[in-house]
Every structure is written in C-alpha cells, then in structure tokens.
Design an enzyme around this catalytic site. Structure first.
Site, PDB file in Angstrom:
ATOM      1  N   SER A  51       0.859  -1.186   0.000  1.00 57.09           N
ATOM      2  CA  SER A  51       0.000   0.000   0.000  1.00 57.09           C
ATOM      3  C   SER A  51       0.895   1.235   0.000  1.00 57.09           C
ATOM      4  O   SER A  51       2.070   1.153   0.382  1.00 57.09           O
ATOM      5  CB  SER A  51      -0.865  -0.017   1.273  1.00 57.09           C
ATOM      6  OG  SER A  51      -1.445   1.259   1.493  1.00 57.09           O
ATOM      7  N   TYR A  79      -2.440  -0.836  10.155  1.00 62.67           N
ATOM      8  CA  TYR A  79      -2.490  -1.140   8.714  1.00 62.67           C
ATOM      9  C   TYR A  79      -1.196  -0.667   8.039  1.00 62.67           C
ATOM     10  O   TYR A  79      -0.557  -1.411   7.294  1.00 62.67           O
ATOM     11  CB  TYR A  79      -3.708  -0.474   8.085  1.00 62.67           C
ATOM     12  CG  TYR A  79      -3.850  -0.740   6.591  1.00 62.67           C
ATOM     13  CD1 TYR A  79      -4.463  -1.905   6.127  1.00 62.67           C
ATOM     14  CD2 TYR A  79      -3.360   0.172   5.653  1.00 62.67           C
ATOM     15  CE1 TYR A  79      -4.584  -2.147   4.766  1.00 62.67           C
ATOM     16  CE2 TYR A  79      -3.482  -0.065   4.289  1.00 62.67           C
ATOM     17  CZ  TYR A  79      -4.104  -1.222   3.855  1.00 62.67           C
ATOM     18  OH  TYR A  79      -4.219  -1.463   2.506  1.00 62.67           O
TER      19      TYR A  79
HETATM   20  P1  NAP Z   1     -11.610  -5.830   0.330  1.00 67.64           P
HETATM   21  O1  NAP Z   1     -12.580  -5.557  -0.759  1.00 67.64           O
HETATM   22  O2  NAP Z   1     -11.943  -5.460   1.728  1.00 67.64           O
HETATM   23  O3  NAP Z   1     -11.193  -7.365   0.265  1.00 67.64           O
HETATM   24  C1  NAP Z   1     -10.338  -7.917   1.234  1.00 67.64           C
HETATM   25  C2  NAP Z   1     -10.306  -9.410   1.074  1.00 67.64           C
HETATM   26  O4  NAP Z   1      -9.533  -9.945   2.158  1.00 67.64           O
HETATM   27  C3  NAP Z   1     -11.685 -10.044   1.146  1.00 67.64           C
HETATM   28  O5  NAP Z   1     -11.778 -11.105   0.212  1.00 67.64           O
HETATM   29  C4  NAP Z   1     -11.722 -10.580   2.570  1.00 67.64           C
HETATM   30  O6  NAP Z   1     -12.559 -11.699   2.743  1.00 67.64           O
HETATM   31  C5  NAP Z   1     -10.274 -10.985   2.769  1.00 67.64           C
HETATM   32  N1  NAP Z   1      -9.992 -11.104   4.190  1.00 67.64           N
HETATM   33  C6  NAP Z   1     -10.141 -10.151   5.139  1.00 67.64           C
HETATM   34  N2  NAP Z   1      -9.866 -10.672   6.337  1.00 67.64           N
HETATM   35  C7  NAP Z   1      -9.528 -11.973   6.147  1.00 67.64           C
HETATM   36  C8  NAP Z   1      -9.163 -13.038   7.013  1.00 67.64           C
HETATM   37  N3  NAP Z   1      -9.157 -12.882   8.334  1.00 67.64           N
HETATM   38  N4  NAP Z   1      -8.876 -14.241   6.475  1.00 67.64           N
HETATM   39  C9  NAP Z   1      -8.940 -14.428   5.151  1.00 67.64           C
HETATM   40  N5  NAP Z   1      -9.306 -13.466   4.270  1.00 67.64           N
HETATM   41  C10 NAP Z   1      -9.597 -12.254   4.775  1.00 67.64           C
HETATM   42  O7  NAP Z   1     -10.227  -5.081   0.042  1.00 67.64           O
HETATM   43  P2  NAP Z   1      -9.436  -4.743  -1.306  1.00 67.64           P
HETATM   44  O8  NAP Z   1      -9.482  -3.286  -1.477  1.00 67.64           O
HETATM   45  O9  NAP Z   1      -9.831  -5.650  -2.398  1.00 67.64           O
HETATM   46  O10 NAP Z   1      -7.949  -5.088  -0.802  1.00 67.64           O
HETATM   47  C11 NAP Z   1      -7.148  -6.121  -1.325  1.00 67.64           C
HETATM   48  C12 NAP Z   1      -5.714  -5.861  -0.925  1.00 67.64           C
HETATM   49  O11 NAP Z   1      -5.270  -4.629  -1.519  1.00 67.64           O
HETATM   50  C13 NAP Z   1      -5.499  -5.689   0.579  1.00 67.64           C
HETATM   51  O12 NAP Z   1      -4.293  -6.301   0.954  1.00 67.64           O
HETATM   52  C14 NAP Z   1      -5.408  -4.188   0.766  1.00 67.64           C
HETATM   53  O13 NAP Z   1      -4.667  -3.856   1.896  1.00 67.64           O
HETATM   54  C15 NAP Z   1      -4.731  -3.787  -0.516  1.00 67.64           C
HETATM   55  N6  NAP Z   1      -4.926  -2.377  -0.928  1.00 67.64           N
HETATM   56  C16 NAP Z   1      -6.125  -1.937  -1.388  1.00 67.64           C
HETATM   57  C17 NAP Z   1      -6.265  -0.626  -1.825  1.00 67.64           C
HETATM   58  C18 NAP Z   1      -7.574  -0.087  -2.359  1.00 67.64           C
HETATM   59  O14 NAP Z   1      -7.635   1.119  -2.692  1.00 67.64           O
HETATM   60  N7  NAP Z   1      -8.614  -0.880  -2.483  1.00 67.64           N
HETATM   61  C19 NAP Z   1      -5.169   0.248  -1.781  1.00 67.64           C
HETATM   62  C20 NAP Z   1      -3.940  -0.234  -1.300  1.00 67.64           C
HETATM   63  C21 NAP Z   1      -3.832  -1.555  -0.883  1.00 67.64           C
HETATM   64  P3  NAP Z   1     -14.163 -11.510   2.953  1.00 67.64           P
HETATM   65  O15 NAP Z   1     -14.665 -10.963   1.657  1.00 67.64           O
HETATM   66  O16 NAP Z   1     -14.637 -12.848   3.246  1.00 67.64           O
HETATM   67  O17 NAP Z   1     -14.319 -10.523   4.056  1.00 67.64           O
END
Ligand code: NAP
Length: 259
Positions: free
Chosen positions: A156, A169
């Site tokens: 991130s 985070y």
């Molecule tokens: P998201 O929509 O919240 O999805 C997160 C995923 O992680 C979901 O599939 C969730 O499962 C899973 N997860 C959460 N807790 C878990 C646990 N205890 N065990 C197993 N799986 C778990 O987030 P996203 O935006 O797609 O993020 C994906 C990655 O990108 C993350 O690492 C995040 O830090 C990173 N990121 C995102 C952004 C952004 O702008 N979106 C920016 C920088 C970095 P459930 O669906 O079952 O809850």
C-alpha cells in the site's frame, strides 16, 4: 517504482500454471482470480467466506476457465497446522505452485495511535503479516517445485510512507515490504522463485470505501482496470525481477507509462 498498467498479456499467459490467491472472494482478489483464470491459470481460491469463494468459482466456470479449487481459511486464528495441511492438499492435487498472490487484507480503523486498541492491532498484524508469512513458509517447497514461481505480496502507499491515523495497517504494510526484501534476498542466489510487492493504489473496493467514506467511488479505477500489472508480475514477463516494489497504477497526475 515500476508500473505496468499498459501491459497487454497474451490470452494464454498463465496456461498450465497453478496460482493461489488469498482474499479471492471480493474486491481486488476476486478480480485477480478471475483475470488469472481467464489467462489460463488453475486457481486455488483462498478466503474466509465460503459463499463468496463459491460465487467466484461459478464465475470462473461460467467464463470457461480451468476448474478452480476452493480452500476456506481465516487468517485470524489459522494455525501452522492449517497452513501445512493446505500445502499437503496442494502437493497431492498439483505437486507444485506457480503463483502466490497474498491479497487478503484487513484495514482495522483509522484513529490516532494514542487511542489504538491493542486487540485490533494484533488482528490487523495477524491478517496482513503473520498469517501470510507462515503460509508462505508452508508453501515454499511447492513454489520451489515450479520452474517459474512468482510470489506477490500486496502492499500500500502507506506501507512505503507512513501516514497519521493509519496505525496497524500502515505498519503491517511496511512489514510486508520488509518480509519481501528478506525473502527475495535469501532466495535469489539459489532459487528461481521471485518475490515482489505490489501496491494496487486507490481502487474501487469495500476497503477503500471504508477508509474514505466521503470519496466518490466513480472517480477511482476498478479492480479490473489495475489487472495488467498483476498479470505482468504473475506471468513470465517478470522473470528475473525479484526484491522489487511495484505499483499497479501510476500516481495521481502521472499518465500511464511515465510512472
Ligand atoms: P476488500 O474488498 O476489503 O477485500 C479484502 C479481502 O480480504 C476479502 O476477500 C476478505 O474476505 C479478505 N480477508 C479479510 N480478512 C480476512 C481473514 N481474516 N482471512 C482471510 N481473508 C480475509 O479489500 P481490497 O481493497 O480488495 O484489498 C485487497 C488488498 O489490496 C489488501 O491487501 C489491501 O490492503 C490492498 N490495498 C487496497 C487498496 C484499495 O484502494 N482498495 C489500496 C492499497 C492496498 P471476505 O470478503 O470474506 O471478508
């Protein structure tokens, strides 16, 4: 930092490869799983919510992708034995692992450090760092059994520059960068397994909405938009690149290709 948002992968980029995606049921992980399958990979869908994984399984099957495998796993509370059992199952089913995308993530809460709850801190570190670390250790022999394995850890912007109120985070993403560097440096002399981090950048998902509730999601790239760099890193084009920090999209105000 390198960004490959303009990459145009061939349709068979990942044909014959076995790729595991964590957090495959939603957001970026769901898009990555679907996209990897569309380019020929056999997916191992890992996540905590079975119904979401099943929906992605159906989407891949309907699109005509290779039949995926589903492996429900909650990083909160998962034990070393669970990671070793996962490895045993994959050993039995596939004999190797060609790609590992650590994507699952927990935001926690944004608040001043002085008020940060210690239990929440532990949960965020568990999901974002400790779980993925021990899963990687258990899967290393399977990655070594591949001729061209790629490990991608999701970082991130706040894992590269700290920001007020981002607490566990932000610290967990710095730890992700550190783990990547240690593992890549250790493997480089003797192994073909490459290890890199990828920062998705601002992307239209539930997590982003949680962090920025007042933002208009329509102004953000979708998970599908940022897939070119994911495909570049997972496929043979990134061979020889290890220990590097990548971005999935150029920083704001910079046009693609110049980042
Ligand atoms: P998201 O929509 O919240 O999805 C997160 C995923 O992680 C979901 O599939 C969730 O499962 C899973 N997860 C959460 N807790 C878990 C646990 N205890 N065990 C197993 N799986 C778990 O987030 P996203 O935006 O797609 O993020 C994906 C990655 O990108 C993350 O690492 C995040 O830090 C990173 N990121 C995102 C952004 C952004 O702008 N979106 C920016 C920088 C970095 P459930 O669906 O079952 O809850």
């Amino acid at each position: 930092m390198e960004c490959h948002i303009d990459y145009h992968p061939p349709a068979n980029l990942l044909e014959g490869r076995v790729v595991l995606v964590t957090g495959a049921g939603a957001g970026i992980g769901r898009a990555a799983a679907r996209s990897f399958a569309e380019h020929g990979a056999t997916l191992v869908l890992v996540g905590r919510t079975l119904t979401k994984l099943e929906a992605v399984y159906d989407e891949i099957e309907t699109a005509g992708g290779p039949q995926p495998a589903i492996y429900p796993l909650n990083f909160e509370g998962a034990t070393l034995k669970e990671y070793r059992d996962l490895a045993k199952t994959l050993e039995r089913e596939f004999g190797r692992l060609d790609g590992l995308l650590h994507n699952a993530g927990l935001l926690g809460e944004l608040m001043p450090f002085a008020q940060y709850d210690s239990e929440l801190w532990e949960r965020v570190m568990q999901v974002n760092v400790t779980g993925p670390v021990w899963m990687t250790q258990a899967l290393l022999p399977l990655l070594e059994a591949s001729r061209d394995a790629s490990v991608v850890l999701t970082s991130s912007s706040v894992g590269r520059k700290g920001r007020a109120r981002w607490g566990a985070y932000s610290v967990s993403k710095f730890a992700t960068e550190g783990f990547m560097q240690v593992l890549a440096d250790e493997l480089e002399p003797t192994s073909s397994v490459r290890v890199n981090t990828l920062n998705p950048g601002a992307t239209r998902t539930a997590m982003r909405q949680g962090a920025y509730p007042d933002e208009d999601p329509a102004t953000l790239r979708t998970p599908l938009d940022i897939m070119p760099t994911y495909l570049w890193l997972m496929g043979p084009a990134s061979r020889g690149h290890t220990g590097q920090a990548f971005d999935a999209q150029p920083p704001k105000g910079v046009s693609p290709g110049t980042a």
